[in-house]
Structures are given as structure tokens and as C-alpha cells.
Design a protein around this motif. Sequence first.
Motif, PDB file in Angstrom:
ATOM      1  N   TYR A  50     -25.601  10.279   6.761  1.00 54.59           N
ATOM      2  CA  TYR A  50     -26.114  11.157   5.699  1.00 54.59           C
ATOM      3  C   TYR A  50     -25.219  12.363   5.402  1.00 54.59           C
ATOM      4  CZ  TYR A  50     -28.069  13.863   9.641  1.00 54.59           C
ATOM      5  OH  TYR A  50     -28.226  14.590  10.802  1.00 54.59           O
ATOM      6  N   ILE A  51     -24.145  12.557   6.157  1.00 54.51           N
ATOM      7  CA  ILE A  51     -23.191  13.631   5.889  1.00 54.51           C
ATOM      8  C   ILE A  51     -21.847  13.022   5.493  1.00 54.51           C
ATOM      9  CG2 ILE A  51     -21.895  15.579   6.825  1.00 54.51           C
ATOM     10  CD1 ILE A  51     -24.834  16.192   6.427  1.00 54.51           C
ATOM     11  N   LYS A  52     -21.409  13.348   4.279  1.00 52.95           N
ATOM     12  CA  LYS A  52     -20.127  12.858   3.762  1.00 52.95           C
ATOM     13  C   LYS A  52     -19.109  13.991   3.780  1.00 52.95           C
ATOM     14  CE  LYS A  52     -18.097  10.663  -0.339  1.00 52.95           C
ATOM     15  NZ  LYS A  52     -18.438   9.983  -1.616  1.00 52.95           N
ATOM     16  N   LEU A  53     -17.927  13.727   4.326  1.00 50.68           N
ATOM     17  CA  LEU A  53     -16.841  14.706   4.349  1.00 50.68           C
ATOM     18  C   LEU A  53     -15.705  14.194   3.463  1.00 50.68           C
ATOM     19  CD1 LEU A  53     -16.691  15.588   8.158  1.00 50.68           C
ATOM     20  CD2 LEU A  53     -17.905  16.800   6.355  1.00 50.68           C
ATOM     21  N   ARG A  54     -15.352  14.965   2.456  1.00 55.89           N
ATOM     22  CA  ARG A  54     -14.226  14.597   1.588  1.00 55.89           C
ATOM     23  C   ARG A  54     -13.035  15.468   1.942  1.00 55.89           C
ATOM     24  NH1 ARG A  54     -15.930  13.104  -4.096  1.00 55.89           N
ATOM     25  NH2 ARG A  54     -15.954  11.034  -3.160  1.00 55.89           N
ATOM     26  N   GLN A  66     -15.601  13.147  13.614  1.00 55.53           N
ATOM     27  CA  GLN A  66     -16.364  12.592  14.734  1.00 55.53           C
ATOM     28  C   GLN A  66     -17.624  13.421  15.004  1.00 55.53           C
ATOM     29  OE1 GLN A  66     -14.041  12.065  18.315  1.00 55.53           O
ATOM     30  NE2 GLN A  66     -15.855  11.754  19.590  1.00 55.53           N
ATOM     31  N   ALA A  67     -17.511  14.744  14.844  1.00 48.64           N
ATOM     32  CA  ALA A  67     -18.640  15.627  15.131  1.00 48.64           C
ATOM     33  C   ALA A  67     -19.688  15.626  14.034  1.00 48.64           C
ATOM     34  CB  ALA A  67     -18.130  17.053  15.356  1.00 48.64           C
ATOM     35  N   LEU A  68     -19.264  15.526  12.774  1.00 46.81           N
ATOM     36  CA  LEU A  68     -20.190  15.798  11.672  1.00 46.81           C
ATOM     37  C   LEU A  68     -20.447  14.646  10.705  1.00 46.81           C
ATOM     38  CD1 LEU A  68     -19.064  19.431  10.710  1.00 46.81           C
ATOM     39  CD2 LEU A  68     -21.096  18.760  12.007  1.00 46.81           C
TER      40      LEU A  68
END
Length: 324
Positions: free
Chosen positions: A168-172, A162-164
Amino acid sequence: MKVGLFGCGAYGMALSSIMSENKCDITMWTKFEEEKEQLERTRKNEKLIPNFTISEKIQLTTSVEECIKGKDLLIIAIPAAFIDSLAVEMKPYIKNNHILIATKGIEQETGLFIHEILEKYLDTKNLAIISGPSFAVDLVTKMPAGLSLATKSEETKNLVKQALANKYIKLRETEDIIGTEICGSIKNVIALSAGMLEGMGANDSTKAMLLTEAIHDMREIIDAFDGDKKTVLSFAGFGDLLLTCTSVKSRNFSFGKLLGEKKSKEEIKEYLSHTTVEGFYTLESIYKLLKDKKVSIPIIDLIYNIAVKGKNPEELLTFLVEKE
């Protein structure tokens, strides 16, 4: 959501830009009153990230308690050397808080990884780590970047996303906390050797050879600490290794280049006195940890002998050919 962000350095500011985009209510902490006053006055640190301004909505504080109280998520983005002292200050205010580690490295004196330091002091199991190819100056451009998100807490994972996470920011996601930490730490050490090759004028083929060998060695180190060897192919692994070992923006690469150019001890000492080279300090920690575990990783031994013991960096060229 409300976020307490510890660290007003380049990476802390870059993370604040992402969270501001995601409409988070952010409080940023610095230990230094002078830094707080400067950021309140100018909203900038041109030395760290030129032409970047932090949001006017971000509150700044030197109070650890204020940065923690009432926050949904806490993020730690300070140099590894100061994690222990910050954890001690945080301890009275922590009770099952969700904490994201954005710091890479190993504590020199104890050989503890960052999550182990926090677990030693803080009353929470809700820990997560982000790691991956993400220079601060690149993150603020709002171009795509990928990060590994390691945690065993479903709620913490959702808060971090939710924060990041955004357009344009992908979290795997992964549960391999130790493997992710190892990758984030060791890539800085390997970057020293990549810089050495640059300093010696090695060609691109030789540099690619180093990275290929380094991937294999990182797998062995992860396995020695009971992590998941597949993590070496993640954003935290190959992704960050590639970035840190090929860019002049990397302080570790730049320091290694000085070694490869055989600069004087005085010049080397001068650089270290003005620049935080995490790979140099991590090198001593991982060297000792591997010796204690009786695990042989020859490339770590060689980098240690060159960077710490003053051996000839040209030994790296011979090593790459003779390595089994």
C-alpha cells in the motif's frame, strides 16, 4: 532490518506502523522522558493519532546513541526547527550511516534545507528524502499512498524501499534532492494562501486557479535552486500540494483560513502558540532566500505581506487575476 527512528510525533508513529508491517526491528527516539514513559505504558497518543497503537515490539529510548548504534537505517521525523540540535547530538556516532529525512522545511536562521543541515554536521553522504501526500492519520489506515524518494545513493535507496515500500506504500525514485525538498517546503507556504481563500469563502474554481498558478511558481523556485523542474509533477510536488491545499487536516490550511477570516491578532497568536505551522516559519525562510538570490516570485511576496505584515487577504483575489 534494524531501524532507528527519531521522532515520536504523528508522522514518526505513522512510519513505524508501515515498518512494523514490513517486519523491521524498530527503535524510536524521543527527547522527552515523559513521552517515552507514556508510549511505553499505553503505546498510544490519542491526541496525535486517535485509535492507533504502536507495535509492542518497538523499543523506545531517549538516548541518541542507542537509536543509532547497530542500525541499518536511520529516519529523522522531527520538526524542522529541531534538526540542527539533533544533528549535533548525532555527530559523534555517525560514520557513513544511511539516513532518511522525513522532515519538511527550511531552517529559519540559516536558510538551509534539511539535507544541508545534516551535511554540515554528519559524516555521511548516504542521505535520502521522502516527501509526498501523506497525512499521518491516513498512512495508518493501510490505504494506498505515494511518496517521492530522492537520493543519489543506490544502497540507501534500497534500504528505504525495504523499510517502507509494500502493498500500500508506493515509492517513486528521483535523484533531485533539492527539488524534492523545495516542493515539500513550499507546498506548506502555498497552503496558507489556499486556507485564506477558504476563509474568504472563495469557490472551487478560484481555488483551482490558485493551485494552477502555484505549480508554475514552484517550477520557477526549483529552477532557481538548480533542481529539476519536472519534480513539480511528482508526489512531492503536485501530489502534496493538492493534499495540503484542499484538506482541513492541514495545519497550514487551517492557519491560512484564520487569516482569510480576518481573525484578531490575539487569535492568530494563540493558534501559533499551540500549533506547529511549518508553512508560516518556512515562509520567512524562503522569502529571504529568494531575495538573496534576486529571484522574484510574486505569490511568495504576497503571502508574506499578508501572513507576516498583516496586509488584507483580499489582495490575493486581485493578484490571481492580474498575475502575469
